[in-house]
Design a protein around this motif. Structure first.
Motif, PDB file in Angstrom:
ATOM      1  N   SER A 314       0.826  -1.200   0.000  1.00 22.47           N
ATOM      2  CA  SER A 314       0.000   0.000   0.000  1.00 22.47           C
ATOM      3  C   SER A 314       0.872   1.268   0.000  1.00 22.47           C
ATOM      4  O   SER A 314       0.609   2.214  -0.746  1.00 22.47           O
ATOM      5  CB  SER A 314      -0.910  -0.049   1.231  1.00 22.47           C
ATOM      6  N   ALA A 317       2.257   2.071  -3.386  1.00 21.75           N
ATOM      7  CA  ALA A 317       1.292   2.219  -4.482  1.00 21.75           C
ATOM      8  C   ALA A 317       1.382   3.606  -5.114  1.00 21.75           C
ATOM      9  O   ALA A 317       1.045   3.789  -6.273  1.00 21.75           O
ATOM     10  CB  ALA A 317      -0.126   1.972  -3.966  1.00 21.75           C
ATOM     11  N   THR A 357       0.305  -7.593  -1.666  1.00 24.28           N
ATOM     12  CA  THR A 357      -1.004  -7.460  -2.303  1.00 24.28           C
ATOM     13  C   THR A 357      -1.799  -8.750  -2.119  1.00 24.28           C
ATOM     14  O   THR A 357      -2.989  -8.732  -1.803  1.00 24.28           O
ATOM     15  CB  THR A 357      -0.831  -7.151  -3.804  1.00 24.28           C
ATOM     16  N   LEU A 360      -3.397  -9.347   1.364  1.00 25.54           N
ATOM     17  CA  LEU A 360      -4.525  -8.467   1.701  1.00 25.54           C
ATOM     18  C   LEU A 360      -5.747  -8.745   0.833  1.00 25.54           C
ATOM     19  O   LEU A 360      -6.804  -8.165   1.034  1.00 25.54           O
ATOM     20  CB  LEU A 360      -4.125  -6.996   1.519  1.00 25.54           C
ATOM     21  N   SER A 361      -5.599  -9.630  -0.139  1.00 28.97           N
ATOM     22  CA  SER A 361      -6.686  -9.836  -1.095  1.00 28.97           C
ATOM     23  C   SER A 361      -7.866 -10.566  -0.458  1.00 28.97           C
ATOM     24  O   SER A 361      -7.701 -11.348   0.472  1.00 28.97           O
ATOM     25  CB  SER A 361      -6.187 -10.645  -2.292  1.00 28.97           C
ATOM     26  N   ALA A 362      -9.035 -10.274  -1.023  1.00 27.93           N
ATOM     27  CA  ALA A 362     -10.262 -10.903  -0.537  1.00 27.93           C
ATOM     28  C   ALA A 362     -10.090 -12.421  -0.561  1.00 27.93           C
ATOM     29  O   ALA A 362      -9.586 -12.980  -1.528  1.00 27.93           O
ATOM     30  CB  ALA A 362     -11.436 -10.492  -1.422  1.00 27.93           C
ATOM     31  N   TYR A 365      -7.203 -12.498   3.286  1.00 29.12           N
ATOM     32  CA  TYR A 365      -6.960 -11.560   4.382  1.00 29.12           C
ATOM     33  C   TYR A 365      -6.996 -12.251   5.751  1.00 29.12           C
ATOM     34  O   TYR A 365      -6.092 -12.101   6.561  1.00 29.12           O
ATOM     35  CB  TYR A 365      -8.007 -10.445   4.312  1.00 29.12           C
ATOM     36  N   TYR A 369      -3.203 -11.920   6.795  1.00 33.09           N
ATOM     37  CA  TYR A 369      -3.007 -10.659   7.517  1.00 33.09           C
ATOM     38  C   TYR A 369      -3.577 -10.707   8.932  1.00 33.09           C
ATOM     39  O   TYR A 369      -2.910 -10.363   9.904  1.00 33.09           O
ATOM     40  CB  TYR A 369      -3.623  -9.500   6.725  1.00 33.09           C
TER      41      TYR A 369
ATOM     42  N   ARG B  78      -7.193   1.758   5.241  1.00 33.19           N
ATOM     43  CA  ARG B  78      -6.825   2.153   3.882  1.00 33.19           C
ATOM     44  C   ARG B  78      -7.665   1.393   2.873  1.00 33.19           C
ATOM     45  O   ARG B  78      -7.772   0.167   2.962  1.00 33.19           O
ATOM     46  CB  ARG B  78      -5.352   1.855   3.625  1.00 33.19           C
ATOM     47  N   ASN B  80      -7.554   0.528  -0.821  1.00 36.84           N
ATOM     48  CA  ASN B  80      -6.530   0.547  -1.858  1.00 36.84           C
ATOM     49  C   ASN B  80      -7.129   0.411  -3.252  1.00 36.84           C
ATOM     50  O   ASN B  80      -7.809  -0.571  -3.540  1.00 36.84           O
ATOM     51  CB  ASN B  80      -5.554  -0.615  -1.635  1.00 36.84           C
ATOM     52  N   ASP B 272     -12.086  -5.423  -5.087  1.00 32.59           N
ATOM     53  CA  ASP B 272     -11.274  -5.823  -3.941  1.00 32.59           C
ATOM     54  C   ASP B 272     -10.394  -4.654  -3.526  1.00 32.59           C
ATOM     55  O   ASP B 272      -9.381  -4.370  -4.143  1.00 32.59           O
ATOM     56  CB  ASP B 272     -10.419  -7.038  -4.321  1.00 32.59           C
ATOM     57  N   ARG B 274      -8.815  -4.326  -0.725  1.00 37.82           N
ATOM     58  CA  ARG B 274      -7.740  -4.728   0.185  1.00 37.82           C
ATOM     59  C   ARG B 274      -7.644  -3.795   1.402  1.00 37.82           C
ATOM     60  O   ARG B 274      -6.592  -3.270   1.719  1.00 37.82           O
ATOM     61  CB  ARG B 274      -6.409  -4.804  -0.583  1.00 37.82           C
ATOM     62  N   TYR B 275      -8.780  -3.595   2.034  1.00 41.54           N
ATOM     63  CA  TYR B 275      -8.794  -2.761   3.249  1.00 41.54           C
ATOM     64  C   TYR B 275      -7.860  -3.331   4.305  1.00 41.54           C
ATOM     65  O   TYR B 275      -7.800  -4.547   4.504  1.00 41.54           O
ATOM     66  CB  TYR B 275     -10.198  -2.764   3.850  1.00 41.54           C
ATOM     67  N   PHE B 276      -7.155  -2.487   4.996  1.00 43.71           N
ATOM     68  CA  PHE B 276      -6.459  -2.900   6.225  1.00 43.71           C
ATOM     69  C   PHE B 276      -6.269  -1.665   7.102  1.00 43.71           C
ATOM     70  O   PHE B 276      -6.356  -0.537   6.619  1.00 43.71           O
ATOM     71  CB  PHE B 276      -5.136  -3.619   5.913  1.00 43.71           C
TER      72      PHE B 276
END
Lengths: 485, 480
Positions: A314, A317, A357, A360-362, A365, A369, B78, B80, B272, B274-276
């Motif tokens: 992130s 990015a 990436t 964090l992907s659906a 996560y 994470y 966030r 993204n 997607d 990619r919330y965190f």
């Protein structure tokens, strides 16, 4: 020479700041052909500040402990008007129009920077081999890496091309290169030093800290950069102590914990021996030694790489070629950004962005994470419990001493494993120092790590200082490392 | 109607704090491109956000006004995604722990009150603006980015799919706007984009519990566009289903010129993002005390005001609703009453002549050149009989134009009502003599003729004669 010795010489007028700065620049020019610690120079500004310091001394004004003593700054810390490349093609031409808060603080203390020093690209790596801009060598032996990611900071201090330096530590990036180059490196408590103006790798783990010749110098640099900062929401509020007050040559009554998980199978015999000797030294000086167990340590490396890379994916990015940094022209926006990122980022950075990436992907996560965040909490709680019984924890900085160029660069996993002793500290947000603790049979320096509780920098400084006084033979200057005055 | 429309709204409102959400830049609208920017809102490397505490205060106020639970522990995350108007390529927003949850808003449509549930309210930063060289992104050779709006604080207010028509959607946004204006936290100008509204629309058979496939409609930049957009889209979907087709989940844009929604992009799956958790900001803890303090600062809101206007002032439901829609209007009425005027009378003047003037001038009652105290004075002149109601209209217009007090205007223009019996009698006699036809009509039983004769007398007196006296004296004279 150290900051505290040189400061005395300046104050006693045995030496002027200008003479000192010129001497270090001359030395730097002599060793840089071999070491390549620097990415850019700021000699003119350095000489101007030196003259200003001399003027102050001439007028009988007091000067700050760091005033007029040349240092170097890792190239991910912003100095207004000077390049901040992060050793990446992406930011090769980026000149920040602002100072990092630590630079603001240092400029108020007449600090001299000779330039910006090399690092692994975006602080990602443990050898500085990931720099896209220069190859920095280990001042003890040019066949060996200086460590990383603050390899330039450690090599500069070790080779004498800077008396001190600023580094940043996300998973060991100050401590490990300090250990590899035989100097002192301190990673402060998360939030002790402002991160404003430190180009982020992993925001919840990054921390700026000193690389120095000895423990006293590390305390002096920490004094100069510590403090609450309104520009950093994660900065810890409140006053800071004078860290030099902790430089007491005494460990009697102190309990030093030895976490057995840090002494496992992968540990090099020479490193193990050095740690055992250090433990004996402490015992003989009157400290109580207590073996402790931190069983969640085994999850630290995985948790670290998930959290750090998630944040990095992130944080990085923004480098898309739109408003600053590298732009590779293309016919449309998506192609332009894609090309810019493909060409601008090196392979390790791209690998980490992809991994970050992914976690964090659906659908992933929770498995990665979220689990890593839970592990992080357990690790922190385990440290908290350990510090109920001990004042500091003693461990190696890395399982091995410096390795040779090319040895691990094509094997990311073995490179990541070098971080195993340093990453738990970042996950827990606690402070840790790396100090020289001897030499391996191949002559390369070995580092010892002392960890403290949150805002417990004083305890680790005291323990480190006491060891340094007892074992001066461990802290030697690298072959080319002494500046001729 | 076979089908039922189901609407949920996502409203973004810019908060009118002085500075942006995470830096000190001004939030002022307009300004030359890229002049309201700094390293923080430009997302330059190494720069860190610091939350503007005012944003939090405003969010709590809005949450309380909309009957939400305020989360004592909430945090930023966030979101993204890559877009060139987003300098960091992530938006700092709130995801699983927003500042407010579970509120509601009551609206009134067709005399019926409907409760619209509010799912959540969260704080976030606005993005910049793309300025294309051509008319659309695909036909442009180049685009520039203006970052002035980047980092302007936003509240996103998300409703449940509780609205059943375009009219209800409109009423919801109207009411929401009114409340936000009352709280003085946003300019809520839809045309300028300080209030933006996306609608999730689906249709289903009446009586069906299951929601149909929804489309998201963007770009409805006025209340009427919102109502029309919802109505159009619901009809489009109903016709589609009726013809045996299926609604495709997609994002559509409202084309106000064409009066229809057009497909923008298909949404095959959820984006997607990619919330965190945002690691550069610490989670927010809000104490009960802080919430109670905020509650104390809430002004009297439209619903409460409306109830009071009906109870205390005896106004009708409809009049109270109109007079409380804007805080400035309601405050004006309160101030006029406080200055001694009769509430119903003041309300009539406000709903009548004054509203016209205020609307024509495109201002609110707050900025009306006739102050509440002056309106009260003018009304007192009528009560005292100094001027007639008819003359009062003239006086009010002069007050509006000059800002002068009503007694000064009456004096200057000689508008004092004629109550002298002799003077009126002379005029009455003259008018009777001049209008034998009307007199004849009256005498032959055409009662209406008296109105004409009164009008003639008033005209002859240049409107200054007391109309009651004229009426009475005419009748007396004619019956002689």
């Amino acid at each position: 020479m150290t900051i505290h010795e040189l400061h005395q010489k300046l104050v006693n007028k045995e030496l002027s700041a200008l003479e000192l700065t010129k001497a270090v620049i001359a030395h730097k020019e002599a060793v840089e052909g071999q070491v390549h610690a620097y990415l850019s120079d700021s000699h003119e500004q350095a000489l101007a500040v030196a003259e200003a310091v001399d003027a102050k001394i001439a007028k009988g004004e007091a000067i700050a402990p760091l005033a007029g003593i040349p240092g170097a700054v890792k190239d991910n810390i912003c100095i207004k008007g000077q390049p901040a490349t992060c050793a990446s093609k992406m930011l090769e031409n980026f000149i920040p129009p602002y100072n990092a808060s630590v630079i603001e603080a240092l400029q108020g203390q007449d600090f001299i920077s000779l330039g910006k020093v090399n690092m692994d690209e975006f602080a990602m790596g443990g050898s500085t081999e990931n720099s896209a801009l220069a190859k920095t060598t280990n001042p003890w032996n040019a066949d060996y890496v200086p460590g990383g990611s603050s390899g330039g900071s450690a090599a500069a201090v070790s080779s004498g091309s800077a008396i001190w330096a600023l580094g940043s530590d996300t998973g060991g990036s100050i401590r490990q290169p300090s250990s590899y180059c035989g100097v002192v490196g301190l990673k402060p408590t998360y939030g002790n030093v402002s991160r404003y103006g430190l180009i982020a790798f992993a925001s919840s783990l990054d921390q700026i800290g000193p690389v120095a010749r000895d423990v006293t110098d590390a305390a002096l640099v920490l004094n100069a950069i510590t403090g609450h900062d309104d520009h950093d929401s994660t900065s810890i509020p409140g006053q800071r102590p004078d860290y030099t007050k902790a430089l007491v040559n005494d460990v009697k009554g102190m309990t030093i914990g030895v976490p057995k998980e840090y002494f496992g199978d992968g540990l090099h015999e020479d490193v193990r021996k050095a740690m055992e000797e250090a433990i004996e030294t402490y015992r003989s000086l009157g400290a109580a030694i207590k073996e402790v167990s931190l069983p969640t340590t085994k999850y630290a490396l995985s948790a670290y790489y998930i959290i750090a890379l998630a944040e990095a994916s992130s944080n990085l990015a923004r480098y898309d070629g739109v408003s600053y940094g590298l732009r590779v022209p293309a016919d449309n926006l998506v192609e332009m950004s894609t090309k810019t990122r493909t060409i601008g980022f090196g392979p390790e950075v791209q690998r980490r962005i992809l991994l970050g990436t992914y976690v964090l992907s659906a659908g992933y996560y929770d498995a990665y994470y979220l689990k890593a965040m839970k592990a992080r909490r357990l690790i922190k709680e385990e440290f908290d419990r350990a510090f109920e019984d001990v004042d500091v924890l003693l461990a190696p900085v890395a399982p091995n001493t410096a390795f040779k160029f090319g040895e691990k660069i094509n094997d990311p996993l073995s490179m990541y494993l070098e971080d195993i002793c340093t990453v738990p500290v970042n996950l827990a947000g606690i402070p840790a120092i790396s100090i020289p603790a001897g030499f391996a049979s191949n002559g390369m320096p070995i580092g010892m790590q002392l960890m403290g509780k949150p805002m417990g920098e004083e305890a680790i400084l005291q323990a480190a200082y006491t060891f340094e006084q007892a074992r001066p033979e461990c802290n030697k200057v690298a072959p080319t490392g002494e500046v001729q005055l | 109607m076979k089908y039922e429309t189901v609407v949920g709204l996502e409203v973004h409102t810019e908060l009118k704090t002085k500075s942006k959400i995470f830096c000190g830049c001004t939030t002022e609208f307009g300004g030359d491109q890229n002049t309201h920017v700094c390293p923080v809102c430009l997302g330059l490397p190494g720069c860190l956000p610091v939350l503007n505490k005012k944003v939090l205060d405003y969010a709590i106020k809005v949450g309380l006004a909309l009957h939400c639970d305020i989360l004592g522990f909430n945090k930023f995350d966030r979101k993204n995604y890559y877009y060139p108007d987003l300098p960091k390529n992530f938006q700092t927003s709130q995801y699983d722990l927003p500042i407010c949850l579970n509120g509601y808003l009551d609206i009134e449509v067709g005399g019926k009150t409907r409760r619209i549930r509010i799912t959540r309210i969260h704080m976030e930063e606005d993005a910049g603006k793309l300025v294309h060289s051509g008319s659309t992104i695909s036909t442009s050779d180049s685009s520039n980015v203006d970052y002035n709006r980047t980092g302007v604080p936003l509240l996103e207010i998300v409703s449940e799919p509780d609205m059943r028509s375009g009219e209800e959607a409109r009423a919801y946004v109207e009411k929401l706007r009114s409340i936000l204006k009352y709280l003085d936290v946003s300019d809520v100008r839809m045309e300028e984009g300080s209030l933006r509204c996306d609608a999730n629309i689906s249709v289903r058979l009446v009586g069906d519990d299951k929601l149909g496939t929804k489309t998201e409609i963007k770009n409805m930049n006025s209340l009427s566009a919102l109502q029309k957009g919802v109505e159009y889209e619901a009809l489009r979907q109903a016709e589609l289903v009726d013809d045996g087709g299926q609604v495709v989940q997609e994002t559509r844009t409202w084309d106000d010129g064409k009066g229809m929604t057009l497909s923008m992009r298909k949404k095959e799956a959820e984006n997607d993002y990619r919330y965190f958790p945002e690691p550069d900001l610490v989670p927010l803890t809000i104490s009960d005390e802080q919430i109670e303090d905020a509650r104390k600062t809430l002004p009297e809101l439209p619903d409460a005001k409306m109830a009071r206007f009906q109870d205390e002032y005896g106004l009708s439901n409809e009049d109270s609703r109109i007079l409380t829609a804007l805080r400035e209007t309601a405050d004006y009425l309160d101030a006029t009453v406080k200055a001694g005027a009769d509430a119903k009378g003041a309300a009539n003047w406000m709903l009548g002549d004054l509203s016209k003037m205020v609307n024509e001038a495109n201002i609110t009652f707050k900025d009306a050149p006739v102050k509440p105290e002056q309106l009260a004075k003018m009304m007192a002149l009528i009560t005292k009989g100094t001027i007639s109601g008819k003359i009062a209209k003239k006086v009010l217009a002069s007050m509006w134009d000059t800002g002068k007090d009503p007694d000064v205007i009456v004096e200057e223009q000689g508008l004092v009502q004629i109550t002298d019996t002799g003077a009126i009698e002379a005029l009455v006699k003259q008018v009777i003599a001049d209008n034998p036809k009307s007199v004849e009509d009256f005498k032959s039983g055409k009662g209406k003729a008296i109105g004409f004769l009164v009008g003639q007398v008033m005209k002859a007196s240049k409107g200054k004669a007391n109309p009651g006296m004229v009426n009475q004296m005419l009748k007396e004279e004619l019956s002689k």
